[in-house]
Design an enzyme around this catalytic site. Structure first.
Site, PDB file in Angstrom:
ATOM      1  N   ARG A   1       3.168  44.461  16.510  1.00 59.47           N
ATOM      2  CA  ARG A   1       3.877  45.582  15.884  1.00 59.47           C
ATOM      3  C   ARG A   1       4.722  46.348  16.903  1.00 59.47           C
ATOM      4  NH1 ARG A   1       1.415  50.945  14.120  1.00 59.47           N
ATOM      5  NH2 ARG A   1       3.056  51.911  12.871  1.00 59.47           N
TER       6      ARG A   1
ATOM      7  N   HIS B   1       8.622  46.811  16.310  1.00 58.96           N
ATOM      8  CA  HIS B   1       9.230  48.135  16.162  1.00 58.96           C
ATOM      9  C   HIS B   1      10.222  48.443  17.283  1.00 58.96           C
ATOM     10  CE1 HIS B   1       6.602  50.292  12.938  1.00 58.96           C
ATOM     11  NE2 HIS B   1       6.914  49.061  12.613  1.00 58.96           N
TER      12      HIS B   1
ATOM     13  N   TRP C   1      -4.443  43.063   4.842  1.00 54.11           N
ATOM     14  CA  TRP C   1      -3.759  42.184   3.884  1.00 54.11           C
ATOM     15  C   TRP C   1      -4.618  40.958   3.528  1.00 54.11           C
ATOM     16  CZ3 TRP C   1      -1.094  44.753   7.777  1.00 54.11           C
ATOM     17  CH2 TRP C   1      -0.029  45.574   7.376  1.00 54.11           C
TER      18      TRP C   1
HETATM   19 FE1  DDH Z   1       4.538  45.802   9.236  1.00 55.79          FE
HETATM   20  N1  DDH Z   1       3.479  47.477   8.699  1.00 55.79           N
HETATM   21  N2  DDH Z   1       6.028  46.315   7.933  1.00 55.79           N
HETATM   22  N3  DDH Z   1       5.618  44.217   9.876  1.00 55.79           N
HETATM   23  N4  DDH Z   1       3.072  45.387  10.598  1.00 55.79           N
HETATM   24  C1  DDH Z   1       2.255  47.852   9.164  1.00 55.79           C
HETATM   25  C2  DDH Z   1       1.456  47.158  10.042  1.00 55.79           C
HETATM   26  C3  DDH Z   1       1.839  45.980  10.681  1.00 55.79           C
HETATM   27  C4  DDH Z   1       6.052  47.407   7.109  1.00 55.79           C
HETATM   28  C5  DDH Z   1       5.124  48.454   7.103  1.00 55.79           C
HETATM   29  C6  DDH Z   1       3.932  48.440   7.822  1.00 55.79           C
HETATM   30  C7  DDH Z   1       6.847  43.854   9.406  1.00 55.79           C
HETATM   31  C8  DDH Z   1       7.485  44.378   8.261  1.00 55.79           C
HETATM   32  C9  DDH Z   1       7.107  45.534   7.612  1.00 55.79           C
HETATM   33  C10 DDH Z   1       3.071  44.292  11.433  1.00 55.79           C
HETATM   34  C11 DDH Z   1       4.135  43.435  11.676  1.00 55.79           C
HETATM   35  C12 DDH Z   1       5.330  43.430  10.964  1.00 55.79           C
HETATM   36  C13 DDH Z   1       1.900  49.093   8.551  1.00 55.79           C
HETATM   37  C14 DDH Z   1       0.598  49.848   8.795  1.00 55.79           C
HETATM   38  C15 DDH Z   1       2.926  49.457   7.712  1.00 55.79           C
HETATM   39  C16 DDH Z   1       3.004  50.690   6.824  1.00 55.79           C
HETATM   40  C17 DDH Z   1       0.635  50.669  10.085  1.00 55.79           C
HETATM   41  C18 DDH Z   1      -0.668  51.408  10.270  1.00 55.79           C
HETATM   42  O1  DDH Z   1      -1.058  52.123   9.340  1.00 55.79           O
HETATM   43  O2  DDH Z   1      -1.291  51.281  11.349  1.00 55.79           O
HETATM   44  C19 DDH Z   1       7.177  47.337   6.204  1.00 55.79           C
HETATM   45  C20 DDH Z   1       7.534  48.387   5.176  1.00 55.79           C
HETATM   46  C21 DDH Z   1       7.825  46.161   6.497  1.00 55.79           C
HETATM   47  C22 DDH Z   1       8.988  45.583   5.793  1.00 55.79           C
HETATM   48  O3  DDH Z   1       9.215  44.340   5.875  1.00 55.79           O
HETATM   49  C23 DDH Z   1       9.784  46.226   4.965  1.00 55.79           C
HETATM   50  C24 DDH Z   1       7.402  42.821  10.232  1.00 55.79           C
HETATM   51  C25 DDH Z   1       8.784  42.192  10.045  1.00 55.79           C
HETATM   52  C26 DDH Z   1       6.463  42.559  11.216  1.00 55.79           C
HETATM   53  C27 DDH Z   1       6.543  41.576  12.355  1.00 55.79           C
HETATM   54  O4  DDH Z   1       5.815  41.646  13.281  1.00 55.79           O
HETATM   55  C28 DDH Z   1       7.548  40.501  12.365  1.00 55.79           C
HETATM   56  C29 DDH Z   1       1.765  44.153  12.042  1.00 55.79           C
HETATM   57  C30 DDH Z   1       1.327  43.033  12.988  1.00 55.79           C
HETATM   58  C31 DDH Z   1       0.981  45.219  11.569  1.00 55.79           C
HETATM   59  C32 DDH Z   1      -0.507  45.504  11.871  1.00 55.79           C
HETATM   60  C33 DDH Z   1      -0.664  46.522  12.962  1.00 55.79           C
HETATM   61  C34 DDH Z   1      -2.121  46.869  13.234  1.00 55.79           C
HETATM   62  O5  DDH Z   1      -2.340  47.861  13.951  1.00 55.79           O
HETATM   63  O6  DDH Z   1      -3.032  46.193  12.765  1.00 55.79           O
END
Ligand code: DDH
Length: 290
Positions: free
Chosen positions: A45, A49, A188
């Site tokens: 993440r 980000h 998930w």
């Molecule tokens: Fe995500 N993501 N993401 N995400 N994401 C969250 C957690 C994690 C969206 C929202 C959230 C991607 C796309 C999207 C990961 C990877 C990726 C959380 C929760 C939210 C909300 C955070 C929290 O509460 O701690 C949304 C909206 C999108 C979108 O596509 C519109 C993408 C593209 C990636 C990537 O890596 C390519 C990962 C890994 C997490 C889990 C983090 C954790 O601490 O566990």
């Protein structure tokens, strides 16, 4: 804006593999983090980000300048909780002070994907720390309370097509949402520290119900205790997305192949690489018998 990768001739593949190994060993050692999920998902993440602020229209944002090290970018609500990932990286930066923040954060994400049994992701060095005034304004990361049109528009800004958007979202096989970070709650799926196509399988096979969570936000919940964001569920509501979700649910190899290429693209958005720039494929700890 043009961002040209700076190739450091004093550093070789082995130097970067050493950083990879140091991160991988720390993930393995500190396995109790977040209820034994470990640091892998949050490192993915952090890399995402750092890169997801990119805007193809003016080539601003993205991983190049390492601006995630500044308060302004950290304070974007979408980045809540990433302090844990930055703190994880702090001793790595001390040990390898010659690496830029952008290179470290993207390398960490590649390392985590591979160590959690995901595909090999090609990685190229050369990001350069840029000054604070190049930090993108808050609000460029996606908002989960939206449907397919929003998702398609969002990924277009990152220069990603439907297939790439679906593959990238498959990273939600990892980790979980946390009420205190995002106002969403739950994982998930079951295998939240191994990289698989489970996200797509669950999207298609679980019984999803849209409901309000404890923080007052809408999310889809299943009887097994899994969850989906509205932006995740949009991938089965939109017919073009649904076709790709079905393909990836039935063919993990196809998902891995697409993810490897669009994750590299995501991490490199906005960067021009000179012709002599090297491309690295890191070995996992397993492959090195470490
Ligand atoms: Fe995500 N993501 N993401 N995400 N994401 C969250 C957690 C994690 C969206 C929202 C959230 C991607 C796309 C999207 C990961 C990877 C990726 C959380 C929760 C939210 C909300 C955070 C929290 O509460 O701690 C949304 C909206 C999108 C979108 O596509 C519109 C993408 C593209 C990636 C990537 O890596 C390519 C990962 C890994 C997490 C889990 C983090 C954790 O601490 O566990």
């Amino acid at each position: 804006v043009v961002h040209i990768a700076a190739v450091n001739k004093d550093r070789s593949f082995d130097d970067y593999q050493r950083i990879y190994n140091t991160i991988a060993e720390k993930i393995r050692e500190e396995d109790e983090y977040d209820g034994y999920i470990g640091y892998g998902p949050i490192l993915v993440r952090l890399g995402w980000h750092s890169s997801g602020t990119y805007d193809k229209n003016d080539n601003t944002g993205g991983s190049y300048g390492g601006t995630m090290r500044f308060k302004l970018e950290q304070s974007d609500g979408a980045n809540n909780g990433l302090g844990n990932a930055r703190a994880f990286m702090e001793p790595i930066l001390k040990e390898f002070p010659w690496i830029s923040h952008g290179d470290l954060y993207t390398l960490g994400a590649v390392c985590a994907v591979q160590e959690l049994q995901g595909p090999k992701v090609k990685w190229r060095p050369g990001r350069v720390d840029m000054p604070e005034d190049t930090t993108p304004k808050n609000g460029r990361l996606p908002d989960a309370a939206n449907g397919a049109d929003y998702v398609r528009n969002f990924y277009a800004r990152l220069n990603m097509n439907d297939r790439e958007a679906v593959a990238l979202t498959g990273a939600h096989c990892l980790g979980r949402t946390h009420l205190k970070n995002s106002g969403f709650d739950g994982p998930w799926g079951a295998a939240s520290n191994s990289f698989t196509n489970e996200f797509f399988v669950n999207l298609l096979n679980e019984q999803w119900k849209l409901q309000k969570n404890k923080a007052g936000n809408m999310q889809y919940d299943s009887p097994k205790g899994y969850m989906m964001l509205e932006t995740d569920y949009a991938l089965v509501q939109d017919p073009a997305y649904l076709k790709i979700v079905k393909e990836f649910a039935n063919n993990e190899g196809a998902f891995f192949k697409e993810f490897a290429s669009c994750f590299q693209k995501l991490l490199e958005n906005g960067i021009d690489y000179p012709k002599d720039a090297p491309t690295y494929v890191f070995k996992t700890l397993d492959e090195q018998d470490l």
